[in-house]
Design a protein around this motif. Sequence first.
Motif, PDB file in Angstrom:
ATOM      1  N   THR A 218       0.868  -1.171   0.000  1.00 29.04           N
ATOM      2  CA  THR A 218       0.000   0.000   0.000  1.00 29.04           C
ATOM      3  C   THR A 218       0.907   1.225   0.000  1.00 29.04           C
ATOM      4  OG1 THR A 218      -1.616  -1.198   1.342  1.00 29.04           O
ATOM      5  CG2 THR A 218      -1.910   1.182   1.128  1.00 29.04           C
ATOM      6  N   ARG A 219       0.792   1.995  -1.045  1.00 29.03           N
ATOM      7  CA  ARG A 219       1.692   3.132  -1.214  1.00 29.03           C
ATOM      8  C   ARG A 219       1.634   4.054   0.002  1.00 29.03           C
ATOM      9  NH1 ARG A 219       1.476   7.441  -6.238  1.00 29.03           N
ATOM     10  NH2 ARG A 219       3.640   8.183  -6.084  1.00 29.03           N
ATOM     11  N   GLU A 220       2.824   4.467   0.450  1.00 29.27           N
ATOM     12  CA  GLU A 220       2.994   5.355   1.606  1.00 29.27           C
ATOM     13  C   GLU A 220       2.449   4.737   2.891  1.00 29.27           C
ATOM     14  OE1 GLU A 220       1.620   9.288   0.782  1.00 29.27           O
ATOM     15  OE2 GLU A 220       2.854   9.511  -1.013  1.00 29.27           O
ATOM     16  N   ASP A 221       2.321   3.408   2.931  1.00 29.34           N
ATOM     17  CA  ASP A 221       1.866   2.744   4.154  1.00 29.34           C
ATOM     18  C   ASP A 221       2.769   1.564   4.489  1.00 29.34           C
ATOM     19  OD1 ASP A 221       0.527   1.738   6.319  1.00 29.34           O
ATOM     20  OD2 ASP A 221      -1.225   1.052   5.200  1.00 29.34           O
ATOM     21  N   LYS A 222       2.662   0.469   3.733  1.00 26.45           N
ATOM     22  CA  LYS A 222       3.474  -0.697   4.085  1.00 26.45           C
ATOM     23  C   LYS A 222       3.606  -1.668   2.923  1.00 26.45           C
ATOM     24  CE  LYS A 222      -0.390  -3.281   6.191  1.00 26.45           C
ATOM     25  NZ  LYS A 222      -1.407  -2.215   6.233  1.00 26.45           N
ATOM     26  N   ILE A 223       4.603  -2.544   3.052  1.00 25.48           N
ATOM     27  CA  ILE A 223       4.763  -3.705   2.177  1.00 25.48           C
ATOM     28  C   ILE A 223       4.782  -4.925   3.098  1.00 25.48           C
ATOM     29  CG2 ILE A 223       6.166  -4.830   0.405  1.00 25.48           C
ATOM     30  CD1 ILE A 223       7.565  -2.175  -0.067  1.00 25.48           C
ATOM     31  N   VAL A 224       4.070  -5.971   2.704  1.00 28.93           N
ATOM     32  CA  VAL A 224       3.986  -7.178   3.514  1.00 28.93           C
ATOM     33  C   VAL A 224       4.581  -8.352   2.726  1.00 28.93           C
ATOM     34  CG1 VAL A 224       2.469  -8.763   4.771  1.00 28.93           C
ATOM     35  CG2 VAL A 224       1.903  -6.310   4.648  1.00 28.93           C
ATOM     36  N   PHE A 225       5.421  -9.129   3.390  1.00 26.50           N
ATOM     37  CA  PHE A 225       6.053 -10.309   2.812  1.00 26.50           C
ATOM     38  C   PHE A 225       5.776 -11.516   3.710  1.00 26.50           C
ATOM     39  CE2 PHE A 225       8.645  -6.534   2.464  1.00 26.50           C
ATOM     40  CZ  PHE A 225       9.260  -6.528   1.217  1.00 26.50           C
ATOM     41  N   GLU A 226       5.829 -12.711   3.116  1.00 25.48           N
ATOM     42  CA  GLU A 226       5.765 -13.947   3.890  1.00 25.48           C
ATOM     43  C   GLU A 226       6.895 -14.870   3.464  1.00 25.48           C
ATOM     44  OE1 GLU A 226       1.980 -15.775   3.417  1.00 25.48           O
ATOM     45  OE2 GLU A 226       0.974 -14.489   4.881  1.00 25.48           O
ATOM     46  N   LYS A 227       7.311 -15.703   4.389  1.00 21.54           N
ATOM     47  CA  LYS A 227       8.326 -16.706   4.091  1.00 21.54           C
ATOM     48  C   LYS A 227       7.837 -17.623   2.970  1.00 21.54           C
ATOM     49  CE  LYS A 227      10.632 -20.681   6.254  1.00 21.54           C
ATOM     50  NZ  LYS A 227      10.721 -21.520   7.477  1.00 21.54           N
ATOM     51  N   TYR A 228       8.745 -17.886   1.983  1.00 22.52           N
ATOM     52  CA  TYR A 228       8.415 -18.848   0.935  1.00 22.52           C
ATOM     53  C   TYR A 228       8.894 -20.210   1.408  1.00 22.52           C
ATOM     54  CZ  TYR A 228       8.212 -21.114  -3.640  1.00 22.52           C
ATOM     55  OH  TYR A 228       7.924 -21.977  -4.673  1.00 22.52           O
ATOM     56  N   ASP A 229       7.961 -21.038   1.815  1.00 18.94           N
ATOM     57  CA  ASP A 229       8.272 -22.290   2.509  1.00 18.94           C
ATOM     58  C   ASP A 229       9.080 -23.283   1.680  1.00 18.94           C
ATOM     59  OD1 ASP A 229       7.095 -21.613   4.957  1.00 18.94           O
ATOM     60  OD2 ASP A 229       5.110 -22.216   4.265  1.00 18.94           O
ATOM     61  N   THR A 230       8.900 -23.278   0.365  1.00 16.50           N
ATOM     62  CA  THR A 230       9.602 -24.270  -0.454  1.00 16.50           C
ATOM     63  C   THR A 230      10.891 -23.732  -1.073  1.00 16.50           C
ATOM     64  OG1 THR A 230       8.184 -23.726  -2.351  1.00 16.50           O
ATOM     65  CG2 THR A 230       7.501 -25.560  -0.954  1.00 16.50           C
ATOM     66  N   TYR A 231      11.328 -22.589  -0.609  1.00 20.31           N
ATOM     67  CA  TYR A 231      12.616 -22.046  -1.075  1.00 20.31           C
ATOM     68  C   TYR A 231      13.743 -23.008  -0.681  1.00 20.31           C
ATOM     69  CZ  TYR A 231      16.703 -18.941  -1.317  1.00 20.31           C
ATOM     70  OH  TYR A 231      17.930 -18.386  -1.597  1.00 20.31           O
ATOM     71  N   ASN A 232      14.636 -23.315  -1.616  1.00 26.10           N
ATOM     72  CA  ASN A 232      15.725 -24.249  -1.314  1.00 26.10           C
ATOM     73  C   ASN A 232      17.101 -23.672  -1.613  1.00 26.10           C
ATOM     74  OD1 ASN A 232      15.789 -24.267  -4.117  1.00 26.10           O
ATOM     75  ND2 ASN A 232      15.993 -26.502  -4.301  1.00 26.10           N
ATOM     76  N   GLY A 233      17.184 -22.348  -1.642  1.00 33.17           N
ATOM     77  CA  GLY A 233      18.442 -21.689  -1.965  1.00 33.17           C
ATOM     78  C   GLY A 233      19.332 -21.462  -0.757  1.00 33.17           C
ATOM     79  N   PRO A 234      20.419 -20.704  -0.938  1.00 27.36           N
ATOM     80  CA  PRO A 234      21.417 -20.536   0.129  1.00 27.36           C
ATOM     81  C   PRO A 234      21.024 -19.576   1.240  1.00 27.36           C
ATOM     82  CG  PRO A 234      22.063 -19.318  -1.835  1.00 27.36           C
ATOM     83  CD  PRO A 234      20.849 -20.108  -2.217  1.00 27.36           C
TER      84      PRO A 234
END
Length: 531
Positions: A218-234
Amino acid sequence: MPELRPAGVERRTFLRYTGFIGAAAAITASLSACGGPTSTADGETGGSDGSGTIEAGMSYPLSTGFDPMITSGATPYAANMHIFEGLVDLDPVTLVARPTLATGMPKKINATTYRATLRDGATFHDGSPVTADDVVFSFERILDEKNASLMAQFVPFIDTVTAVDAKTVEFKLKYAFALFPSRVAVARIVPKKIVEADVKKFDAEPVGSGPYRFVSATREDKIVFEKYDTYNGPHPAKAKKMIWRLISDQSARVSAMQSGRVQAIEDVPYIDVDGLSAPAKTEAVQSFGLLFLMFNTADERFADKRVRQALHYALDTEKIIRTAMVGNATAATGYVPPTHPDYHKAATVYTHDVAEARKLLAEAGLRDLKFSVLTTDTGWVKDIAPLLKESWAAAGVDATLDIAQSPAQWAKVDSGRFEVMVAPGDPSVFGNDVDLLMRWFYYGFWPEKRYGWSTTAAYKKVKQLLDKAAQAADEAVRKQLWAQVTDLVADEAALYPILHRKLPTAWNEKALPGFQPLPTTGLSFLDVGRA
């Protein structure tokens, strides 16, 4: 309202390069709609095992979308470090290249051929596999001139990119380029199917292969992220969720940190660095990030380099650093700061010399120079602005300050409606080698479309030197050529740094194990947990 752009600049190119001012406004509704009321789990703690919520205070609003091919906004670029991966990424703290989607650094087959192999099991956030075709697509859309990608200027040496098989990509270069293995970090890998289906939606709702997936913005408010559970990188996510509060007001950002609403903030006001030391750890890291003085050289007054030099000599930079920045900067003595591994002290160093400033103005026939200087309303820049005016006044120069939000000021610049601009800049988020740092301001768009330097012999010489350095196999030869460019741009001063600043960051050490401040704008929570 009529669209403003420089004469001769194709509409699509203009929108791309000016930060999608119009496009950002257009996607605001989409960003807000997909954001909506969010269950934030404020204050939720956890361990370093992927639980808990990290909340952070960012100093810049969302001025662009997230498409990594074109975004130059500080906040979306920082977000993309968590959402996307490249074959190679830069360690956000050291800026040293490291393999990410690739199993190792690109392998040199011969002088103009490299190969990279994708890690097994890598997937995008929609669950689809990351393939060599996605890598080819990601590079080809950057190289396609009609897309006007900001990244294209950093990879002019790439001729073709082909998929050898589902996991292997081959790069053919136009000429040998020794920095190739690290330079490919400028390209984030995107899902071909999703981008081709709806590029505008992708810009507003990015899908990558990184440790965190995008939830909402939401511009000028927030950005929301969640853990990507199947990520297999470093670099797997060590928190379940992240909420980035977009808090451009300096005092509100500090208050959020002091109250514990957030666990980290970027761009701590210099005056508050010591005051925050008790409830939080604060550190100011020397960066390439500069405050630069840029002239509209199409204006006959500023076409004379003596006038440009005079305005640099008139500045009491040490006073600016001491008073407005509480010592958190280094006066420019070259294009990069002395801490940079390829630092070269310029043949012309602008010390505070009012007599020299007056002399140069007199020689140029401008004893009563008056002009308007654009600056942005970024907190620390706004604090500096009155001291610029004061310095120039001491040299008999009458400067009128025009302070406004960054998008509005750059719209004036890109329509040719400016005389002088003082603004912050930091292309080191894309890479820290001198070739890249110089190309950002001195090759292509900026000199050709922003400060009108493209017809000069000096600009042509800069291009020749940078191209020659890019093709030099010997590191010593490259450094010598970069030194020549530094001397030239310092003498010309069409766009040149006043200072390189330190970036103060504050964070709660107990709440964020593994956190480190960055030498670039933004915050990184890669490899950071939530205690």
